[in-house]
Scaffold this motif. Structure first.
Motif, mmCIF file in Angstrom:
data_model
loop_
_atom_site.group_PDB
_atom_site.id
_atom_site.type_symbol
_atom_site.label_atom_id
_atom_site.label_comp_id
_atom_site.label_asym_id
_atom_site.label_seq_id
_atom_site.Cartn_x
_atom_site.Cartn_y
_atom_site.Cartn_z
ATOM 1 N N ASN A 293 -12.333 -22.856 -17.302
ATOM 2 C CA ASN A 293 -12.184 -21.403 -17.237
ATOM 3 C C ASN A 293 -11.594 -20.826 -18.519
ATOM 4 O OD1 ASN A 293 -13.231 -21.058 -14.599
ATOM 5 N ND2 ASN A 293 -11.304 -21.742 -13.717
ATOM 6 N N GLU A 294 -10.696 -21.567 -19.157
ATOM 7 C CA GLU A 294 -10.151 -21.126 -20.445
ATOM 8 C C GLU A 294 -11.259 -21.009 -21.489
ATOM 9 O OE1 GLU A 294 -5.566 -22.895 -20.203
ATOM 10 O OE2 GLU A 294 -7.099 -23.959 -21.359
ATOM 11 N N LYS A 295 -12.172 -21.954 -21.474
ATOM 12 C CA LYS A 295 -13.280 -21.942 -22.431
ATOM 13 C C LYS A 295 -14.176 -20.725 -22.211
ATOM 14 C CE LYS A 295 -17.035 -24.832 -24.228
ATOM 15 N NZ LYS A 295 -17.765 -26.139 -24.094
ATOM 16 N N LYS B 168 -4.457 -33.073 -17.322
ATOM 17 C CA LYS B 168 -5.127 -32.317 -18.386
ATOM 18 C C LYS B 168 -5.757 -33.257 -19.404
ATOM 19 C CE LYS B 168 -4.299 -28.876 -21.996
ATOM 20 N NZ LYS B 168 -3.304 -28.047 -22.704
ATOM 21 N N ASP C 99 -5.003 -13.215 -28.298
ATOM 22 C CA ASP C 99 -3.805 -13.392 -27.473
ATOM 23 C C ASP C 99 -3.377 -12.078 -26.831
ATOM 24 O OD1 ASP C 99 -3.886 -15.988 -28.311
ATOM 25 O OD2 ASP C 99 -2.171 -15.851 -29.676
ATOM 26 N N ILE D 265 -9.074 -25.594 -15.008
ATOM 27 C CA ILE D 265 -8.331 -24.737 -15.927
ATOM 28 C C ILE D 265 -8.976 -24.778 -17.311
ATOM 29 C CG2 ILE D 265 -6.142 -24.489 -17.184
ATOM 30 C CD1 ILE D 265 -4.687 -25.291 -14.641
ATOM 31 N N ILE E 295 -5.972 -11.147 -23.950
ATOM 32 C CA ILE E 295 -5.895 -11.924 -22.708
ATOM 33 C C ILE E 295 -4.673 -11.512 -21.888
ATOM 34 C CG2 ILE E 295 -4.593 -13.905 -23.625
ATOM 35 C CD1 ILE E 295 -7.500 -14.055 -21.119
ATOM 36 N N ASP F 273 -12.280 -17.573 -23.413
ATOM 37 C CA ASP F 273 -12.199 -17.547 -24.886
ATOM 38 C C ASP F 273 -13.521 -17.114 -25.514
ATOM 39 O OD1 ASP F 273 -9.620 -17.977 -25.681
ATOM 40 O OD2 ASP F 273 -9.770 -20.159 -25.757
ATOM 41 N N PHE G 150 -2.159 -20.788 -22.385
ATOM 42 C CA PHE G 150 -3.393 -20.036 -22.637
ATOM 43 C C PHE G 150 -3.106 -18.591 -23.051
ATOM 44 C CE2 PHE G 150 -7.281 -17.783 -21.043
ATOM 45 C CZ PHE G 150 -8.164 -18.327 -21.972
ATOM 46 N N TYR H 147 -8.496 -19.301 -12.603
ATOM 47 C CA TYR H 147 -7.453 -19.736 -13.535
ATOM 48 C C TYR H 147 -6.061 -19.424 -12.991
ATOM 49 C CZ TYR H 147 -4.428 -19.918 -17.610
ATOM 50 O OH TYR H 147 -3.392 -20.186 -18.468
#
Length: 496
Positions: free
Chosen positions: A241-243, A228, A289, A238, A292, A246, A108, A209
């Motif tokens: 939370n990544e979504k 996954k 990137d 995970i 984050i 982002d 991520f 996360y």
């Protein structure tokens, strides 16, 4: 004549194997079982992981090799030997990087500075360094943090005092530092810290996360990859939370693209300006990137350090008194306001600096650093390293090595950082490794101390913090060293 069933025979064999392996391994800290390798011992002690690994490292002269289950090819070299750390981070820097395993686990993070190697890492670091080194950027950090502290932190703590509320100081620092880093990097304040303590989706996603991702290090790859793919268990959270994160990041980037000339400075806009609009301009993914990586570094590490620092200070009243006296001595007048310190005043708070270093030594925000070897090598400890071997150096354990810090290494002593002339003693980064070491030394080290000193000085000058009686202080097993149950305190107004 008694006839044993197959089940009884198998049970007997199993008991024999267990006793046999227990007997031959009882003098060693980690048993290597058939099929399962050393994984059972590690998982059994996961709740006390940092102390467990620290014990094993001490019993193995600072380095040992963890072997996972059969057919998983999981082999990890753990070390707290400062010579090994120097070898990996500096002497043979070109032979060690994040590697494929780290990149898979922390996918991520994208191609940001904490996950990249070689020319991508150099480009990231050079670009950020050109901004971080600017004096006006330091001033910007100071003003941003001071403003947030004045408008949110002091308001919240005053409210807690008047209402006699029990406060989770760790949660307060999570919210405060997230607001700060979002303002610095993205140019917007999510206002996580207010009297109402609102639940902010982005901030919560960050916390969940980092706690979940830690377990990927020790799980067999096929297992977490399967979870996954099926979107089950920890991996399901995970993905969710990544979504969320982002969506926040790309929305911020889009808004910055629309506004060509911004009145308010922020790091995202500075990166766009630094690279220009021509062929050298950077795309949205690169900005995402970079953002984050910086959000994680600026929020989690500082909030972790402040939490452990205030617990240590609150349980050492003599040290608290010395820090408070130093702050007052550097105010223009004894009844002066904290704002009178300014950036120059912060540099004079030597004892406070030493106390923060002690908190970082004993409870480093990132307890483990993960590296991988590109080619075969031999560590100074004599351990042979094959190519593509995962190596973890324990920052938590390095801070507890008696050969470096003395027999009183477990004690909280800011004095160990102060010279006879009253200055800060320089300790090589491979021994004091809270900000990493070698070429990967943290770019934001100086900026982090600015923020931590502002927050620490203001709270100590205005309030007395008392930890709630019998509140359990236990490290949370996570990517970042937080307290499992938070830091519950009572806040009382201090008369200056």
């Amino acid at each position: 004549m008694t006839i044993f069933s197959i089940g009884e025979i198998l049970l007997g064999v199993l008991i024999f194997i267990v006793i046999y392996y227990w007997r031959i391994n009882r003098s060693t800290p980690m048993t290597k079982w058939p099929v399962l390798g050393m994984l059972p011992g590690l998982m059994h002690n996961m709740s006390n992981n940092y102390e467990y690994i620290n014990l094993i490292l001490k019993q193995n002269n600072g380095t040992f090799i963890f072997e996972g289950p059969w057919l998983t090819n999981l082999k990890i070299v753990y070390t707290s030997d400062p010579m090994n750390v120097q070898h990996i981070t500096s002497t043979k820097f070109e032979n060690y990087g994040k590697g494929d395993k780290f990149r898979e686990i922390f996918e991520f993070l994208g191609e940001g500075i904490f996950r990249s190697d070689f020319h991508k890492w150099k480009y990231n670091r050079t670009l950020l360094h050109s901004i971080f080194k600017q004096e006006n950027f330091k001033v910007f950090i100071y003003k941003t943090v001071a403003k947030k502290v004045d408008s949110s932190l002091l308001v919240f703590l005053d409210h807690a005092c008047k209402q006699g509320l029990q406060v989770d100081l760790q949660d307060v620092f999570h919210r405060l530092t997230f607001d700060n880093i979002c303002s610095i990097v993205l140019g917007f304040d999510p206002n996580c810290l207010s009297i109402e303590l609102p639940e902010v989706e982005y901030e919560r996603a960050f916390s969940q996360y980092e706690e979940a991702i830690f377990y990927r290090i020790f799980k067999p790859k096929f297992l977490w990859k399967l979870q996954k793919w099926l979107k089950i268990g920890v991996e399901k959270n995970i993905i969710k939370n990544e979504k969320i994160l982002d969506q926040m990041l790309y929305a911020s980037i889009k808004s910055k693209r629309k506004i060509q000339y911004q009145q308010q400075f922020n790091l995202l806009s500075a990166l766009m300006k630094e690279t220009g609009d021509g062929k050298n301009s950077i795309d949205d993914m690169f900005l995402r990137d970079t953002a984050i990586n910086l959000l994680g570094a600026g929020r989690d590490t500082i909030s972790s350090c402040l939490t452990w620092f205030f617990w240590l200070v609150a349980t050492h009243p003599f040290i608290e008194a010395k820090i408070l006296e130093e702050i007052k001595e550097n105010l223009p007048s004894r009844d002066g306001n904290w704002k009178d310190l300014g950036m120059e005043g912060l540099t004079k708070l030597i004892y406070l600096h030493g106390a923060l270093c002690e908190a970082l030594r004993l409870y480093p925000p990132v307890p483990y650093e993960l590296q991988s070897s590109w080619k075969s090598d031999v560590l100074p400890s004599g351990h042979k390293i094959k190519s593509n071997t995962m190596i973890i150096y324990s920052l938590y354990s390095v801070g507890r090595v008696e050969e470096i810090w003395g027999e009183d290494c477990l004690e909280f002593k800011p004095e160990r950082w102060i010279s006879k002339k009253g200055g800060i003693i320089h300790v090589p980064s491979y021994k004091f490794i809270a900000f990493n070491a070698g070429p990967r030394t943290c770019l934001g080290k100086e900026l982090s101390f600015i923020e931590m000193k502002i927050i620490a000085a203001i709270i100590l000058l205005n309030y007395h913090i008392k930890v709630v009686e019998c509140h359990p202080i236990i490290p949370c097993v996570s990517e970042v060293l937080h307290m499992k149950h938070g830091l519950k305190v009572m806040v009382n107004k201090r008369s200056i």
